[in-house]
Enzyme design. Sequence first.
Site, PDB file in Angstrom:
ATOM      1  N   ARG A 149     -10.845  -0.466  14.338  1.00 35.58           N
ATOM      2  CA  ARG A 149     -10.586   0.418  13.213  1.00 35.58           C
ATOM      3  C   ARG A 149     -11.394  -0.084  12.022  1.00 35.58           C
ATOM      4  O   ARG A 149     -12.329   0.554  11.590  1.00 35.58           O
ATOM      5  CB  ARG A 149      -9.076   0.356  12.926  1.00 35.58           C
ATOM      6  CG  ARG A 149      -8.467   1.548  12.303  1.00 35.58           C
ATOM      7  CD  ARG A 149      -6.964   1.387  12.164  1.00 35.58           C
ATOM      8  NE  ARG A 149      -6.555   0.218  11.429  1.00 35.58           N
ATOM      9  CZ  ARG A 149      -5.341   0.053  10.904  1.00 35.58           C
ATOM     10  NH1 ARG A 149      -4.420   0.983  11.037  1.00 35.58           N
ATOM     11  NH2 ARG A 149      -5.029  -1.034  10.247  1.00 35.58           N
TER      12      ARG A 149
ATOM     13  N   LYS B 229       0.848  -1.203   0.000  1.00 31.68           N
ATOM     14  CA  LYS B 229       0.000   0.000   0.000  1.00 31.68           C
ATOM     15  C   LYS B 229       0.884   1.254   0.000  1.00 31.68           C
ATOM     16  O   LYS B 229       2.089   1.173   0.290  1.00 31.68           O
ATOM     17  CB  LYS B 229      -0.906  -0.026   1.236  1.00 31.68           C
ATOM     18  CG  LYS B 229      -0.153  -0.101   2.556  1.00 31.68           C
ATOM     19  CD  LYS B 229      -1.075  -0.471   3.718  1.00 31.68           C
ATOM     20  CE  LYS B 229      -0.300  -0.553   5.027  1.00 31.68           C
ATOM     21  NZ  LYS B 229      -1.138  -1.062   6.131  1.00 31.68           N
TER      22      LYS B 229
ATOM     23  N   MET C 130      11.977  24.560   2.487  1.00 35.70           N
ATOM     24  CA  MET C 130      11.226  23.816   1.470  1.00 35.70           C
ATOM     25  C   MET C 130      12.127  22.906   0.642  1.00 35.70           C
ATOM     26  O   MET C 130      11.808  21.749   0.380  1.00 35.70           O
ATOM     27  CB  MET C 130      10.491  24.789   0.541  1.00 35.70           C
ATOM     28  CG  MET C 130       9.570  24.084  -0.431  1.00 35.70           C
ATOM     29  SD  MET C 130       8.779  25.196  -1.601  1.00 35.70           S
ATOM     30  CE  MET C 130       7.702  26.138  -0.538  1.00 35.70           C
TER      31      MET C 130
ATOM     32  N   TYR D 253      15.844  30.134   8.326  1.00 38.42           N
ATOM     33  CA  TYR D 253      14.649  30.902   8.681  1.00 38.42           C
ATOM     34  C   TYR D 253      14.486  30.988  10.193  1.00 38.42           C
ATOM     35  O   TYR D 253      14.670  29.994  10.908  1.00 38.42           O
ATOM     36  CB  TYR D 253      13.402  30.238   8.105  1.00 38.42           C
ATOM     37  CG  TYR D 253      13.262  30.410   6.615  1.00 38.42           C
ATOM     38  CD1 TYR D 253      13.166  31.673   6.037  1.00 38.42           C
ATOM     39  CD2 TYR D 253      13.215  29.301   5.785  1.00 38.42           C
ATOM     40  CE1 TYR D 253      13.014  31.821   4.669  1.00 38.42           C
ATOM     41  CE2 TYR D 253      13.063  29.435   4.411  1.00 38.42           C
ATOM     42  CZ  TYR D 253      12.967  30.705   3.855  1.00 38.42           C
ATOM     43  OH  TYR D 253      12.818  30.840   2.501  1.00 38.42           O
TER      44      TYR D 253
END
Length: 367
Positions: A137, A39, A308, A260
Site C-alpha cells: 500500500r 488520524k 436521512m 420508506y
Amino acid sequence: MKPSDYEAARLTVRLGAIQANYRLCQRLAGPAAVSGVVKADAYGCGLAPVAAALAEAGCDTYFVARLEEGIALRKAQPAARIFVLDGAAPDTVPALISNALTPVLNSLAEVAGWSAAASAVKQDLEAAIHIDTGMSRLGLPAEELSLLAKDWKKRLDGIRVVLWMSHLACADDPAAKMNALQLDRFRTALAMLPSAPASFASSGGVLLGKDYAFDMVRPGIGLYGGNVQNAQTNPFQVAAVLEGRVLQLRRIGAGESVGYGATFRAKRPTVLATVALGYADGLMSAIGNRGHAAVAGLRAPIAGRVSMDLTTLDVTGIDGLSTDSYAEYFGDTISLEEAAKAADTAAYEILTSLTPRVPRHYQGASP
Ligand SMILES: *Cc1c(COP(=O)(O)O)cnc(C)c1O
C-alpha cells in the site's frame, strides 16, 4: 454532558477510557513507547480533546494521515512529535517543514525530495521511513529497500531517520501466518539499515506480544475501545457511545408497514420508537432491518430502512420509554463490533462515518 439541554443525538467520548486504553498499551508493549494514532479526527472522536487526553496520559508522539490533520494537531500540541503517514509529496514539503511535521517517507523518490529539502534549508530534517513488508500500500517495496541499503549514506544525506516503520496486514488475527512473515521481513530490513528506533505494531500488533513491539507501537482503534481481536472479553474499555433521542412512540397493528419502501411489515401489534439518528448522522444504511439499538439497556431491532434523519426501532415489550429516552447505537450494550457486523463493515468505519451533525461530548479525563 448537559442532559438538560435538548439534543437529538450525541456521541459521548470517555476521555478517561481512552487514557486507560493508552495505559493498557503501555503495559502490554513496554518498554516500547506508545504513540497515539489520531488520524481522521481521532477516529471521529475529536482530534484536539483526544490528543490532550493522551498527552495527559504521557503521550508525546502522534500519527495522522493527512498534512491538514498534522497542521491542525500542531496548533493543539505545539511540542509533540507528529508523524504524517501520507508521506512528503513535493508540494507538501514547505508546509511539512513550516509546521514541524515529520513525514513518513514512503518511497525513494520521497527520500530524495526530503534530502534535497534538507539541503535547501541547510539543516537536517527528521523523517520516518516506511518499509513495505506485505501491505503493498505505502512504503518502500523490496527493490527500493535494497537500493537504500546499498548506499544509504548518500541517499539519507541531510535526513535524520527517527523511525523505521512497517505496518501489519492481519494484526487482528493472531493465527494469521502473515504476521510472522511480515515480522521476519521487517527484521531482515532493519538488519540492512542504519540503526534507529523501529515501529511495527498497530492495536492488533500490541496484542500480538512483545516480539512485535520494537521501540514504539502505534495503536489507534484500541484507544477508542475497539475489540481488535474479537476477544471474549474486550481488553479495551468502551470509549465512545452513540445515542439518539426518541422523538415519538407509536403503536401499529399487524400488517402495517414502516418507513420508506415499506420494507418492514409488523407480524403482530407492535410498538415503535422513532429515533433522531439517520444516515446523515453517519449511520450505515446497511443496518436497516438488520441491526439493533438498545433502549434502557435492552436490545431493540431496527425496523425498516434507515432514513436521512431517523431510524425506527421495534420496542414492543420494553417498558418505561418516553420522548426523553435515548437509544444507544453503540456503546456499553451494543459493541462497535456488533454495530459493524450488522453493517458488513469494521468498527473503524462505524466511528469514522459519524458526521459533524452529531455533537461530541467529552467525559472527564481522570487519572
Ligand atoms: C491506522 C494506522 C495505525 C493504527 O491502526 P489501528 O488498527 O487502528 O490500531 C497504525 N499504523 C498505520 C500505518 C496506520 O495506517
